[in-house]
Scaffold this active site. Structure first.
Site, PDB file in Angstrom:
ATOM      1  N   GLY A  89      -1.180   1.070  12.548  1.00  0.00           N
ATOM      2  CA  GLY A  89      -0.753   0.580  11.236  1.00  0.00           C
ATOM      3  C   GLY A  89      -1.479   1.306  10.118  1.00  0.00           C
ATOM      4  N   LYS A 122       0.803  -1.227   0.000  1.00  0.00           N
ATOM      5  CA  LYS A 122       0.000   0.000   0.000  1.00  0.00           C
ATOM      6  C   LYS A 122       0.838   1.280   0.000  1.00  0.00           C
ATOM      7  CE  LYS A 122      -4.335  -1.538   2.108  1.00  0.00           C
ATOM      8  NZ  LYS A 122      -5.303  -1.254   3.172  1.00  0.00           N
ATOM      9  N   ASP A 134     -10.304   3.430   1.810  1.00  0.00           N
ATOM     10  CA  ASP A 134     -10.551   3.023   3.202  1.00  0.00           C
ATOM     11  C   ASP A 134     -11.124   4.182   4.010  1.00  0.00           C
ATOM     12  OD1 ASP A 134      -9.792   0.362   3.068  1.00  0.00           O
ATOM     13  OD2 ASP A 134      -7.705   0.761   3.593  1.00  0.00           O
TER      14      ASP A 134
HETATM   15  P1  NAP Z   1      -1.069  -3.321   9.923  1.00  0.00           P
HETATM   16  O1  NAP Z   1      -0.640  -2.186   9.078  1.00  0.00           O
HETATM   17  O2  NAP Z   1      -0.250  -4.564   9.999  1.00  0.00           O
HETATM   18  O3  NAP Z   1      -1.247  -2.734  11.426  1.00  0.00           O
HETATM   19  C1  NAP Z   1      -1.659  -3.553  12.479  1.00  0.00           C
HETATM   20  C2  NAP Z   1      -1.644  -2.741  13.782  1.00  0.00           C
HETATM   21  O4  NAP Z   1      -2.075  -3.614  14.834  1.00  0.00           O
HETATM   22  C3  NAP Z   1      -0.251  -2.238  14.185  1.00  0.00           C
HETATM   23  O5  NAP Z   1      -0.370  -1.022  14.870  1.00  0.00           O
HETATM   24  C4  NAP Z   1       0.229  -3.348  15.131  1.00  0.00           C
HETATM   25  O6  NAP Z   1       1.158  -2.904  16.071  1.00  0.00           O
HETATM   26  C5  NAP Z   1      -1.056  -3.682  15.843  1.00  0.00           C
HETATM   27  N1  NAP Z   1      -1.018  -5.022  16.394  1.00  0.00           N
HETATM   28  C6  NAP Z   1      -0.822  -6.189  15.728  1.00  0.00           C
HETATM   29  N2  NAP Z   1      -0.844  -7.217  16.594  1.00  0.00           N
HETATM   30  C7  NAP Z   1      -1.018  -6.674  17.835  1.00  0.00           C
HETATM   31  C8  NAP Z   1      -1.093  -7.215  19.142  1.00  0.00           C
HETATM   32  N3  NAP Z   1      -0.985  -8.527  19.361  1.00  0.00           N
HETATM   33  N4  NAP Z   1      -1.280  -6.361  20.172  1.00  0.00           N
HETATM   34  C9  NAP Z   1      -1.367  -5.034  19.979  1.00  0.00           C
HETATM   35  N5  NAP Z   1      -1.305  -4.453  18.760  1.00  0.00           N
HETATM   36  C10 NAP Z   1      -1.129  -5.277  17.701  1.00  0.00           C
HETATM   37  O7  NAP Z   1      -2.522  -3.824   9.525  1.00  0.00           O
HETATM   38  P2  NAP Z   1      -3.729  -2.919   8.979  1.00  0.00           P
HETATM   39  O8  NAP Z   1      -3.734  -2.947   7.506  1.00  0.00           O
HETATM   40  O9  NAP Z   1      -3.652  -1.629   9.693  1.00  0.00           O
HETATM   41  O10 NAP Z   1      -5.004  -3.787   9.451  1.00  0.00           O
HETATM   42  C11 NAP Z   1      -5.396  -3.839  10.817  1.00  0.00           C
HETATM   43  C12 NAP Z   1      -6.699  -4.639  10.928  1.00  0.00           C
HETATM   44  O11 NAP Z   1      -7.746  -3.937  10.275  1.00  0.00           O
HETATM   45  C13 NAP Z   1      -6.643  -6.019  10.280  1.00  0.00           C
HETATM   46  O12 NAP Z   1      -7.357  -6.920  11.079  1.00  0.00           O
HETATM   47  C14 NAP Z   1      -7.366  -5.838   8.968  1.00  0.00           C
HETATM   48  O13 NAP Z   1      -7.996  -7.019   8.525  1.00  0.00           O
HETATM   49  C15 NAP Z   1      -8.404  -4.796   9.361  1.00  0.00           C
HETATM   50  N6  NAP Z   1      -8.854  -3.999   8.204  1.00  0.00           N
HETATM   51  C16 NAP Z   1     -10.172  -4.048   7.895  1.00  0.00           C
HETATM   52  C17 NAP Z   1     -10.637  -3.295   6.842  1.00  0.00           C
HETATM   53  C18 NAP Z   1     -12.100  -3.344   6.499  1.00  0.00           C
HETATM   54  O14 NAP Z   1     -12.463  -2.939   5.386  1.00  0.00           O
HETATM   55  N7  NAP Z   1     -12.955  -3.781   7.403  1.00  0.00           N
HETATM   56  C19 NAP Z   1      -9.764  -2.486   6.093  1.00  0.00           C
HETATM   57  C20 NAP Z   1      -8.426  -2.451   6.456  1.00  0.00           C
HETATM   58  C21 NAP Z   1      -7.968  -3.225   7.525  1.00  0.00           C
HETATM   59  P3  NAP Z   1       2.726  -2.799  15.704  1.00  0.00           P
HETATM   60  O15 NAP Z   1       2.855  -1.540  14.909  1.00  0.00           O
HETATM   61  O16 NAP Z   1       3.384  -2.729  17.020  1.00  0.00           O
HETATM   62  O17 NAP Z   1       3.077  -4.035  14.920  1.00  0.00           O
END
Ligand code: NAP
Length: 289
Positions: free
Chosen positions: A137, A71, A111
């Site tokens: 993230g 992305k 998004d």
């Molecule tokens: P990402 O860029 O990998 O970011 C994930 C975030 O979650 C980071 O801040 C990470 O912290 C944190 N995290 C991961 N594991 C954790 C844990 N065990 N404890 C505390 N914090 C934790 O992923 P993303 O793209 O932002 O996506 C995040 C979520 O949103 C996913 O589940 C994704 O499926 C969902 N999502 C949904 C939609 C929708 O349309 N509904 C759209 C986009 C994303 P660190 O920085 O410390 O690693």
């Protein structure tokens, strides 16, 4: 000369891509509207992203979605980027535009609109109130930008396990934070902010299948009536966070509506038509939810 196109093709650029629901959503919508369009998924190794983007033009693709891990990395290879994608720092949609004989690839971030869509009916209650986002993230960045731009919170707490990374997000978003609402704190210390927030958003994968017993906030007594709790996770449809918050009287919003709304915003840019979202919802229901 533009080559004649029989079938319009759209693809998902990611690595991996096999679990994505995007082909199911878009192909159901194309079929329902009788469009000769197809959505495919193409796994692209990070080392080949530039070639893949050039290939969109060479193969006359009509557009693309972009997902993890591309992305941000895709941005330098595009011809234009929308303001919101630049401000969020991530592109999830590419639109192919014809300008005379030349083809341009424009990056956007749907998004932001996708996240805001299910909040429309809560806007009056939430505007100007305190809010909290778990995570820092890519999705959290779109959420924080959307909230600062559209709901102007009094306070917007980023509760993250890596506060240093969250500080960077806050710095990047400072230009949209006219009320100096942003604050960063370690997740463990977020109790008071959770209690005082009218909107709590989970932008971490905590609670996503197969780890459905996890939640970003197990202290259920911090949830109450008058709060909206919004989980971006969409599998399962009802996460532990939503179930526990709802049991305390909070209004739950699951991630599926955002998933559909971000797809609809991309679909409209590619085809010029409104996505038939009821058809898409039905197609997803037939999936394993
Ligand atoms: P990402 O860029 O990998 O970011 C994930 C975030 O979650 C980071 O801040 C990470 O912290 C944190 N995290 C991961 N594991 C954790 C844990 N065990 N404890 C505390 N914090 C934790 O992923 P993303 O793209 O932002 O996506 C995040 C979520 O949103 C996913 O589940 C994704 O499926 C969902 N999502 C949904 C939609 C929708 O349309 N509904 C759209 C986009 C994303 P660190 O920085 O410390 O690693």
């Amino acid at each position: 000369m533009t080559p004649e196109i029989q079938t319009h093709l759209v693809t998902l650029l990611g690595y991996p891509v096999q679990h994505s629901l995007s082909p199911r959503m878009h192909n159901a919508a194309f079929a329902a509207q009788g469009l000769n369009w197809r959505y495919v998924s193409t796994p692209v190794h990070p080392s080949q992203l530039q070639e893949a983007v050039s290939g969109l033009k060479a193969l006359s693709f009509s557009g693309a979605n972009v997902t993890i891990p591309h992305k941000e990395a895709v941005m330098p290879w595009l011809d234009a980027i929308s303001d919101r994608a630049r401000h969020v720092g991530a592109v999830n949609t590419i639109v192919t535009e014809q300008d005379g004989d030349s083809t341009r690839l424009r990056g956007d971030n749907t998004d932001v609109a996708g996240f805001l869509s299910p909040l429309q009916s809560h806007e009056d209650a939430l505007a100007g109130e305190s809010m909290l986002v778990f995570g820092s993230g890519g999705a959290a960045r779109a959420v924080i930008y959307a909230l600062l731009q559209h709901l102007e919170p009094e306070r917007l707490t980023i509760a993250a396990r890596s506060p240093r990374k969250a500080e960077h997000v806050a710095i990047d978003m400072a230009g949209f934070d006219g009320r100096s609402a942003l604050e960063v704190m370690p997740m463990k210390k977020a109790g008071p902010a959770v209690r005082e927030s009218r909107l709590v958003v989970n932008a971490t994968p905590l609670g996503m299948e197969p780890d459905e017993e996890r939640t970003p906030w197990p202290e259920v007594e911090d949830f109450s009536e008058g709060q909206v709790v919004y989980d971006l996770v969409y599998a399962p449809l009802e996460t532990r966070l939503l179930r526990e918050a709802a049991a305390r009287g909070a209004r739950p919003i699951g991630g599926l509506e955002m998933l559909i709304a971000q797809a609809a915003a991309a679909y409209e840019q590619w085809t010029g038509r409104a996505m038939p979202v009821d058809v898409v919802r039905e197609a997803l229901r037939e999936h394993a939810f």
